[in-house]
Scaffold this motif. Structure first.
Motif: not given
Length: 487
Positions: A346-349, A372-376, A401-409
């Motif tokens: 929320v602090k980040q927008g 945004k995708d980089n928010m916690p 965005i969908a593939n931006s994380k080290d997860y894929g469940l």
């Protein structure tokens, strides 16, 4: 029917015994924090005893006739059906399950048990054409022997049983270590059910103890041939490392940062209804829960408006009350962790559209817009009832965005054009994804598992048979072989 007793003990070699640790495992109701029971924890000596009992039992159980193994599982199914109300009450008070979630969990558990009852006659070997004249080439499928299972607290009965039943069906013995928060629903009820079903002593063993005391020792134990673990990615990585030291197999179903993609031609009403289930079922404490809602900017306002309106109507509070769909998180540490990420975002927008407040361990259903995708709150696995909405302007951006994380469940894609949805879904790096449905899906005959940091291996159906058995190649030379020039 008398309710089960002695659910504060260990189950080793077919006997209900006290642990020998100096530490106690205190079992709390996550809604009111009352103490349900206390268990003297298992020590490393208890872990040894459980594995030795399993090793001894595995020798005869692995040779048992397939119809006998199937019969015991089928009997266990009937016992669970008869004791459903008892099990549901335990899921409510120990796991913080709402009544609806508990009922669903029992039904899913019965599904994998029924599927597993067919496994004993599905363990096929092979006969191959040999490249050598006069030779017959065979491959025999055998049990692994002893399987170590470490289960989580969120769907404790189901996520334990999806390893227990297949392991037993395929002729293995097991040692099960449940999460400390859910020892009863994660292990002891299942042990009671199979004991009542007539499972031979030693085939099913339970050690309840703190991970800090027996966790690593359990994973590295030389007797077990595979560790089946469901839980967080950091813990799973460590288990993979420890198991590698002893060169044993692992089956790891880990965390997820699952996307729910709403394309510009989606049926918004259908998408909203699915979003409510995919995000708020069991307070979002499911590995498959939707973590990020990616919505095309052309339809985002309509989606958010309808999503918020329906989320406000969801009843939160005491999980034992009729109509409650949002119960407590498993403990207050989870509330604090999620609240911290929420406030920082929320602090980040990020904009609060509804929710954001908690009472005790109950966090009300919350929707954040302009994320945004980089928010916690988007970058991490939430495991709670907070829905971050990320707006995108093109399919290419959504895919990035969908593939931006080290997860894929798991994942979901909403569109009126099925082939468009499938084409998009195939580009997402995930083990499972659903067109025009939400992210929380599990069927007993379909491959369940993730990619990247979400795990290794697949549960269910023929896929778990491959995980829990081994192949031995045996050849028979029917005619003398030409060994020239040596003979």
């Amino acid at each position: 029917m008398e309710k089960y007793k002695n659910l504060d003990l260990q189950f080793i070699g077919g006997e209900w015994v006290k642990g020998s640790s100096s530490k106690e495992v205190e079992n709390h109701n996550p809604y009111n924090n009352s103490v349900i029971n206390k268990t003297i924890g298992a020590s490393q000596n208890d872990v040894d005893a459980a594995h030795e009992a399993a090793k001894k039992a595995a020798k005869s159980w692995g040779k048992e006739l397939p119809q006998k193994r199937a019969e015991i599982i089928q009997k266990a199914v009937q016992i669970l059906k008869q004791r459903k109300d008892e099990v549901v009450e335990w899921l409510i008070k120990e796991a913080g399950s709402t009544r609806v979630k508990a009922e669903v969990e029992v039904q899913i558990t019965l599904g994998i048990m029924n599927e597993s009852a067919s496994f004993p006659t599905r363990m096929h070997g092979f006969i191959f054409d040999s490249l050598t004249p006069g030779k017959e080439s065979r491959a025999y499928r055998k049990p692994l022997g002893v399987i170590g299972i470490i289960s989580p607290w969120n769907f404790p009965l189901n996520l334990s049983m999806r390893s227990i039943a297949p392991a037993i069906a395929t002729g293995n013995a097991i040692v099960l270590k449940p999460a400390s928060q859910t020892p009863v629903t994660g292990a002891l009820l299942a042990a009671k059910i199979f004991e009542e079903a007539g499972l031979p002593k030693g085939v099913f063993n339970v050690v309840v103890g703190r991970g800090s005391e027996i966790g690593d020792y359990f994973v590295k134990h030389p007797i077990s041939k595979l560790i089946s673990f469901t839980g967080s990615t950091p813990v799973g990585r460590n288990i993979g490392k420890l198991a590698g030291e002893t060169v044993k197999r692992v089956s790891l179903e880990l965390g997820g940062n699952n996307v729910f993609v709403v394309l510009d031609d989606a049926n918004i009403d259908n998408a909203v209804n699915a979003a409510l289930f995919g995000k708020f079922m069991h307070q979002g404490q499911i590995c498959m829960s939707t973590n990020r809602f990616l919505v095309d900017e052309k339809v985002a306002d309509e989606f958010v408006e309808k999503f918020v309106k329906k989320a406000k109507d969801l009843k939160s509070g005491d999980p034992s009350e009729e109509g409650t769909v949002i119960g407590p998180l498993i403990d207050h540490d989870q509330v604090e962790r999620i609240t911290k990420d929420f406030n920082e975002s929320v602090k980040q927008g990020a904009i609060i559209r509804t929710g954001g407040k908690s009472e005790g361990n109950v966090l009300e259903p919350t929707i954040l817009d302009n994320v945004k995708d980089n928010m916690p709150i988007a970058d991490k696995e939430i495991f709670g009832p907070v829905a971050p909405v990320i707006r995108f302007s093109s399919e290419e951006e959504a895919l990035e965005i969908a593939n931006s994380k080290d997860y894929g469940l798991s994942g979901a894609v909403f569109t009126k054009n099925t082939e468009r949805g499938v084409a998009f879904a195939k580009k997402i790096e995930t083990g499972m994804i659903h067109i025009n449905d939400q992210t929380v899906n599990d069927e007993p005959n379909a491959p369940f598992g993730g990619e990247k940091g979400s795990g290794i291996g697949r549960f269910n159906g023929d896929f778990i048979l491959e995980e829990f058995t081994r192949l031995q190649w045996i050849t028979v030379q029917h005619e003398p072989r030409d060994y020239a020039p040596f003979a």
